[in-house]
Scaffold this active site. Structure first.
Site, PDB file in Angstrom:
ATOM      1  N   SER A 170       0.827  -1.205   0.000  1.00  0.00           N
ATOM      2  CA  SER A 170       0.000   0.000   0.000  1.00  0.00           C
ATOM      3  C   SER A 170       0.860   1.254   0.000  1.00  0.00           C
ATOM      4  O   SER A 170       1.968   1.255   0.555  1.00  0.00           O
ATOM      5  CB  SER A 170      -0.858  -0.007   1.270  1.00  0.00           C
ATOM      6  OG  SER A 170      -1.431   1.250   1.490  1.00  0.00           O
ATOM      7  N   LYS A 190       2.253  -3.406   6.475  1.00  0.00           N
ATOM      8  CA  LYS A 190       2.539  -3.576   5.039  1.00  0.00           C
ATOM      9  C   LYS A 190       4.041  -3.437   4.776  1.00  0.00           C
ATOM     10  O   LYS A 190       4.609  -4.168   3.961  1.00  0.00           O
ATOM     11  CB  LYS A 190       1.730  -2.569   4.217  1.00  0.00           C
ATOM     12  CG  LYS A 190       0.245  -2.902   4.166  1.00  0.00           C
ATOM     13  CD  LYS A 190       0.015  -4.222   3.430  1.00  0.00           C
ATOM     14  CE  LYS A 190      -1.385  -4.758   3.560  1.00  0.00           C
ATOM     15  NZ  LYS A 190      -1.569  -6.064   2.916  1.00  0.00           N
ATOM     16  N   TYR A 205      -1.422  -0.128  10.453  1.00  0.00           N
ATOM     17  CA  TYR A 205      -1.720  -0.763   9.166  1.00  0.00           C
ATOM     18  C   TYR A 205      -0.540  -0.598   8.196  1.00  0.00           C
ATOM     19  O   TYR A 205      -0.047  -1.568   7.612  1.00  0.00           O
ATOM     20  CB  TYR A 205      -2.999  -0.161   8.555  1.00  0.00           C
ATOM     21  CG  TYR A 205      -3.159  -0.514   7.101  1.00  0.00           C
ATOM     22  CD1 TYR A 205      -3.456  -1.814   6.728  1.00  0.00           C
ATOM     23  CD2 TYR A 205      -2.952   0.448   6.103  1.00  0.00           C
ATOM     24  CE1 TYR A 205      -3.559  -2.157   5.382  1.00  0.00           C
ATOM     25  CE2 TYR A 205      -3.056   0.106   4.761  1.00  0.00           C
ATOM     26  CZ  TYR A 205      -3.354  -1.194   4.415  1.00  0.00           C
ATOM     27  OH  TYR A 205      -3.439  -1.531   3.095  1.00  0.00           O
TER      28      TYR A 205
END
Ligand code: UDP
Length: 329
Positions: A117, A145, A141
């Site tokens: 991402s 990643k 988050y």
């Protein structure tokens, strides 16, 4: 060749499954159906219901379907939730990936496409974000990643697994109405929801250092994103040395929140709607736009769909999933 697509019943995963199947590839889906929807998986594509944390299930799935390649999309993906539940995000996104890579190394599965991402970049202070722009994620988050990329690359190097880490920018649209995103966590569905509820769409801050004061993002049609997975998978399958690719997937074109909201109002026919400007949302960078040159030179991939097509196709999906909105529109 046989592809395992984890998260293949999710919004993006189902588009990847569709693109791979249409290209004639053999696929099997692994999805725990926590957010995925079984109906999104086309008939004829086998689906194993379970988690990438389940090593025994991975081993048996690899053996049963003769898996040669993995495209890994199964993950938790809500930034706000990741702040509330970081350990859950690390467990699902990092430990789940570790278990998958361990199974791949043990089973001799040698190609891996990883769903990453633009969140790995955090608040990039550049006009166009290249793959070499420093990664400073702002949320658990984004951290999961980035850690995932590091783990995939290191494991790839040690165990001879070719890897492609695909850094998605802002994904929108649908290849078919039934595949549309049913979550209301991003700008386009959040504006749809407000409009169809008879409320004003919200703009989170208009005092950013951008031409109209609202945040700028790089929106990418999910069908283009799915094609990029196919292109990456095919590149990894070419004969040659073990590969290690890291690629932005964006269009290289910035669109402001205000421009998006205006275009959504026009396309949906809610032309009288006036956006309400509210306070900035914590952690939003002013501008995140991809430099998309590397993916086009490495894979020969280019986005084909513009923002108008993203909104039009997302709206068709919204109407399918919210029949009440059709009557009111
Ligand atoms: N946004 C907004 N109003 C909304 C939803 C989102 O102004 O109702 C803005 C958000 O602050 C950001 C942009 O739209 O600047 C894209 O947000 P989204 O959550 O879709 O993706 P992000 O770029 O944050 O991953």
């Amino acid at each position: 060749m046989s592809y395992l697509i984890t998260g293949g019943a999710g919004y993006i995963g189902a588009h990847v499954v569709r693109a791979m199947v249409q290209a004639g590839e053999r696929v099997v889906v692994l999805d725990d159906l926590s957010t995925g929807v079984a109906d999104r998986v086309p008939e004829g594509v086998p689906m194993v219901v379970g988690s990438t944390l389940d090593r025994a299930l991975l081993d048996s799935t690899f053996a049963e379907y003769g898996v040669t390649d993995v495209i890994h999309l199964a993950a938790k993906k809500q930034v706000g939730e990741s702040v509330e539940m970081p350990l859950h995000y690390y467990r699902e996104n990092v430990h789940g990936l570790q278990t998958l890579l361990e199974a791949m190394a043990a089973g001799g599965v040698g190609r891996f496409v990883f769903s990453s991402s633009a969140a790995v970049y955090g608040m990039p202070d550049v006009d166009l974000v290249t793959e070499d722009t420093p990664c400073l994620p702002l949320s658990p988050y984004g951290e999961t990643k980035l850690v995932g990329e590091w783990m995939a690359r290191a494991a790839g190097k040690a165990h001879g697994i070719s890897t492609a880490c695909l850094r998605y920018f802002n994904v929108a649209g649908a290849a078919a109405p039934e595949l549309a995103d049913t979550g209301i966590f991003n700008l386009v569905p959040m504006v749809f929801e407000k409009l169809t509820d008879g409320q004003s769409p919200r703009i989170f801050g208009d005092d950013y250092p951008t031409p109209d004061g609202t945040c700028i993002r790089d929106y990418i049609h999910v069908a283009d994103l799915a094609d990029a997975h196919l292109a990456a998978a095919r590149k990894l399958a070419e004969p040659g040395p073990v590969r290690d690719l890291t690629l932005n997937i964006g269009r290289g074109e910035g669109v402001s929140v205000r421009e998006m909201v205006d275009l959504i109002a026009e396309i949906t026919g809610y032309t009288d709607a006036r956006a309400e400007v509210t306070a900035r949302r914590a952690g939003d960078p002013a501008r995140v736009v991809a430099a998309a040159d590397r993916i086009s030179s490495e894979l020969g991939w280019k986005a084909r769909h513009d923002v108008r097509e993203m909104i039009t196709s997302a709206w068709a999906g919204w109407l399918l999933h919210h029949p009440q909105a059709r009557r009111d529109a």
